[in-house]
Design a protein around this motif. Structure first.
Motif, short mmCIF file in Angstrom:
data_model
loop_
_atom_site.label_atom_id
_atom_site.label_comp_id
_atom_site.label_asym_id
_atom_site.label_seq_id
_atom_site.Cartn_x
_atom_site.Cartn_y
_atom_site.Cartn_z
N THR A 158 35.15 40.01 35.28
CA THR A 158 35.06 38.56 35.19
C THR A 158 36.40 37.88 34.99
OG1 THR A 158 34.63 38.74 32.81
CG2 THR A 158 32.71 38.69 34.28
N ALA A 159 37.38 38.59 34.49
CA ALA A 159 38.70 37.98 34.29
C ALA A 159 39.73 39.09 34.19
CB ALA A 159 38.73 37.11 33.04
N VAL A 165 38.03 35.92 37.85
CA VAL A 165 37.74 36.67 39.07
C VAL A 165 36.41 36.16 39.59
CG1 VAL A 165 37.34 38.93 40.06
CG2 VAL A 165 39.02 38.65 38.24
N THR A 166 36.43 35.53 40.73
CA THR A 166 35.24 34.85 41.23
C THR A 166 34.63 35.54 42.44
OG1 THR A 166 36.69 33.41 42.54
CG2 THR A 166 36.00 32.62 40.38
N GLY A 167 35.12 36.67 42.87
CA GLY A 167 34.55 37.34 44.01
C GLY A 167 35.25 38.65 44.26
N PRO A 168 34.79 39.42 45.24
CA PRO A 168 35.40 40.71 45.54
C PRO A 168 36.76 40.55 46.21
CG PRO A 168 33.71 40.19 47.15
CD PRO A 168 33.64 39.12 46.11
N GLY A 169 37.46 41.66 46.33
CA GLY A 169 38.75 41.64 47.02
C GLY A 169 39.76 40.77 46.32
N PHE A 170 40.33 39.83 47.07
CA PHE A 170 41.33 38.92 46.52
C PHE A 170 40.73 37.57 46.13
CE2 PHE A 170 43.84 41.82 49.20
CZ PHE A 170 44.76 42.24 48.27
N GLY A 171 39.41 37.50 46.04
CA GLY A 171 38.76 36.27 45.63
C GLY A 171 38.34 35.43 46.82
N PRO A 172 37.83 34.23 46.57
CA PRO A 172 37.35 33.38 47.66
C PRO A 172 38.49 32.88 48.52
CG PRO A 172 37.36 32.16 45.61
CD PRO A 172 37.70 33.58 45.25
N VAL A 200 43.73 38.62 41.03
CA VAL A 200 42.31 38.92 41.27
C VAL A 200 42.17 40.27 41.97
CG1 VAL A 200 40.23 38.15 42.48
CG2 VAL A 200 41.68 36.48 41.32
N GLY A 201 43.04 40.53 42.95
CA GLY A 201 42.97 41.80 43.65
C GLY A 201 43.24 42.98 42.74
N THR A 211 50.82 48.41 42.93
CA THR A 211 51.44 47.85 44.12
C THR A 211 51.53 46.34 44.03
OG1 THR A 211 50.66 49.68 45.51
CG2 THR A 211 51.23 47.62 46.62
N LEU A 212 50.45 45.71 43.63
CA LEU A 212 50.45 44.25 43.53
C LEU A 212 51.39 43.77 42.44
CD1 LEU A 212 46.62 43.68 43.97
CD2 LEU A 212 48.41 43.15 45.61
N TYR A 213 51.47 44.51 41.35
CA TYR A 213 52.38 44.11 40.29
C TYR A 213 53.84 44.21 40.75
CZ TYR A 213 54.77 43.96 35.79
OH TYR A 213 55.61 43.62 34.76
#
Length: 485
Positions: A158-159, A165-172, A200-201, A211-213
């Motif tokens: 959720t966060a 976090v509002t959805g899967p993957g990278f969000g909406p 979010v991802g 990787t994202l960081y």
């Protein structure tokens, strides 16, 4: 050098280390309560241990029975006498019932706390009277009878780091218009969106968190993030990522149009490519955008007389991304290279703003004559997949070159050309300003509809006063421009 004894006991090292105490001198023989045996098995059971001077050859000769007993769960037998006067290690206690999971409480921080026991001396842990191996240890690898399985993880957190976090993957998906409306006070709204999507991802896919960081979240600007991403894509044994990163920082600091251009290019992909739902995906994965950004660096190097390095970068981009753009070529802002594989742009080519090029497009020259020999593509032009524009010709504002066409002469603004060699099959009249240009509408069916309206069909359209635009709209075409024959 004394031999080393390897143990192959299938048990978690922490659980075993929680048993008997370590011995003095690095965990060899204990001083109290008969803990010499446990010090051998509890000190570093997962690896190879040095032979104890106290046990001498007796331990080496007896290691196989000890290992067999440990694997089977039987009581561990003492090794035979070593004929040297050194006492044999005591026999370990018998194996208790299989209730090992409850024996190892969790310490604060997730570890296994040491259990109380005798003085381990010097280099070992303090522990109990011995380590119990075999079935008890194996039981730690499976739940006890009647144990309740832990609940499955939730589908999506959720966060993460305070970001909802509002959805899967990278969000909406967030459009460019939504972005500007929702973040009006942000100095760099696109960069804020990219960081949010990366956060979010990382929450939704922990395997990508590092990787994202390293690529996005640790950077303090979009330019710094691109320096990291592209430097790692271009890394080579003889030209390292740190060198590339420093060059990208140089061009970003020296040329303000570099940052403006990359932001326009990202926005172009988000606006025109329905498969691109997130700006962070463009930054991380889109090789057309990567090749275009690298070209902006190569062109900056070329204009400063660093031709050798610019040509090396052109070669590296061609090898890694399959896109070959000469460093001297001039490309505008808001350019989208969709799929990008096989795109070739010659030395004296000029590409305007808001142009869309699909894969296998060639902007090439003809003959062996030097000088100005490549196409000039104006704003808003759409060039379909596999099309070639050859020679020093001009493709006018808002023109559409159909897929697979070969253009050998000038194309008027708003014209739709198709075929080999390309011929005019229609003309576009923009009623909605630049929004209706082919490069922005990305409607590749215009040439097909217009070409089908030739001959008697065209006369019928004129006679009845029905615009070809209606035919295009009937198949879902863009309604910001109209078509005339």
């Amino acid at each position: 050098m004394p031999p080393r004894v390897a143990f192959a006991v299938p048990c978690p090292p922490l659980a075993v280390a929680n048993g008997g105490g370590g011995g003095g001198g690095g965990g060899r023989t204990g001083r109290t309560n008969g803990t010499g045996t446990s010090s051998f098995l509890g000190h570093r059971l997962a690896g190879s241990l040095p032979r104890s001077a106290a046990f001498g050859r007796s331990w080496s000769a007896a290691r196989r029975p000890w290992r067999a007993a440990a694997m089977s769960g039987d009581a561990i037998p003492p090794p035979p006498s070593n004929n040297g006067g050194v006492p044999s290690p005591p026999t370990a206690p018998a194996t208790p019932s299989l209730s090992a999971p409850s024996k190892f409480p969790t310490a604060p921080g997730g570890g296994v706390p040491p259990s109380p026991g005798g003085d381990g001396g010097g280099g070992g842990r303090s522990g109990g009277s011995g380590v119990v191996l075999g079935a008890t240890t194996l039981a730690t690898l499976r739940p006890a009878a009647g144990a309740v399985a832990p609940p499955p993880p939730t589908a999506h957190p959720t966060a993460w780091m305070g970001v909802p976090v509002t959805g899967p993957g990278f969000g909406p998906r967030v459009t460019v218009d939504d972005l500007m409306a929702s973040l009006p006070d942000e100095p760099d709204p696109l960069w804020s969106l990219i960081r949010r999507e990366a956060s979010v991802g990382a929450a939704n896919e922990p395997q990508l968190a590092s990787t994202l960081y390293a690529s996005i979240l640790v950077a303090d600007s979009l330019e710094e993030s691109l320096a990291t991403v592209l430097a790692n894509r271009l890394d080579a044994p003889y030209f390292q990522a740190t060198q590339w990163a420093e060059l990208f920082r140089e061009v970003a600091a020296d040329d303000p149009t570099f940052g403006v251009g990359v932001r326009a290019d990202i926005s172009a992909v988000m606006t025109r490519d329905p498969a691109s739902a997130h700006a962070v995906v463009v930054v991380l994965y889109y090789k057309g955008f990567h090749a275009l950004t690298c070209h902006r660096l190569a062109h900056w190097l070329w204009r400063r007389g660093r031709a050798s390095l610019a040509l090396y970068l052109q070669s590296a981009v061609s090898s890694r991304f399959g896109v070959d753009i000469h460093p001297a070529a001039v490309l505008g802002q808001g350019v989208m290279m969709d799929h990008a594989t096989g795109i070739v742009v010659g030395e004296t080519a000029v590409v305007g703003n808001n142009v869309s090029l699909l894969h296998n497009v060639t902007l090439g020259g003809t003959g062996k004559t030097g000088g100005d020999r490549h196409p000039k593509v104006r704003d808003g032009v759409l060039i379909g997949a596999g099309a070639s524009v050859l020679g020093n010709v001009v493709v006018g504002v808002g023109a559409h070159v159909a897929a697979g066409s070969v253009v050998l002469k000038d194309v008027a603004g708003g014209a739709v050309v198709s075929g080999v060699p390309a011929k005019v099959v229609g003309t576009l009249r923009f009623s909605g300003g630049s929004r209706g240009m082919p490069a922005l509408s990305m409607d590749h069916r215009e040439s097909v509809v217009l070409a089908s309206a030739e001959g008697g069909e065209a006369e019928k359209v004129r006679a009845e006063g029905v615009a070809v635009r209606e035919a295009v709209e009937s198949v879902g075409g863009d309604d910001d421009h109209e078509y005339i024959i």
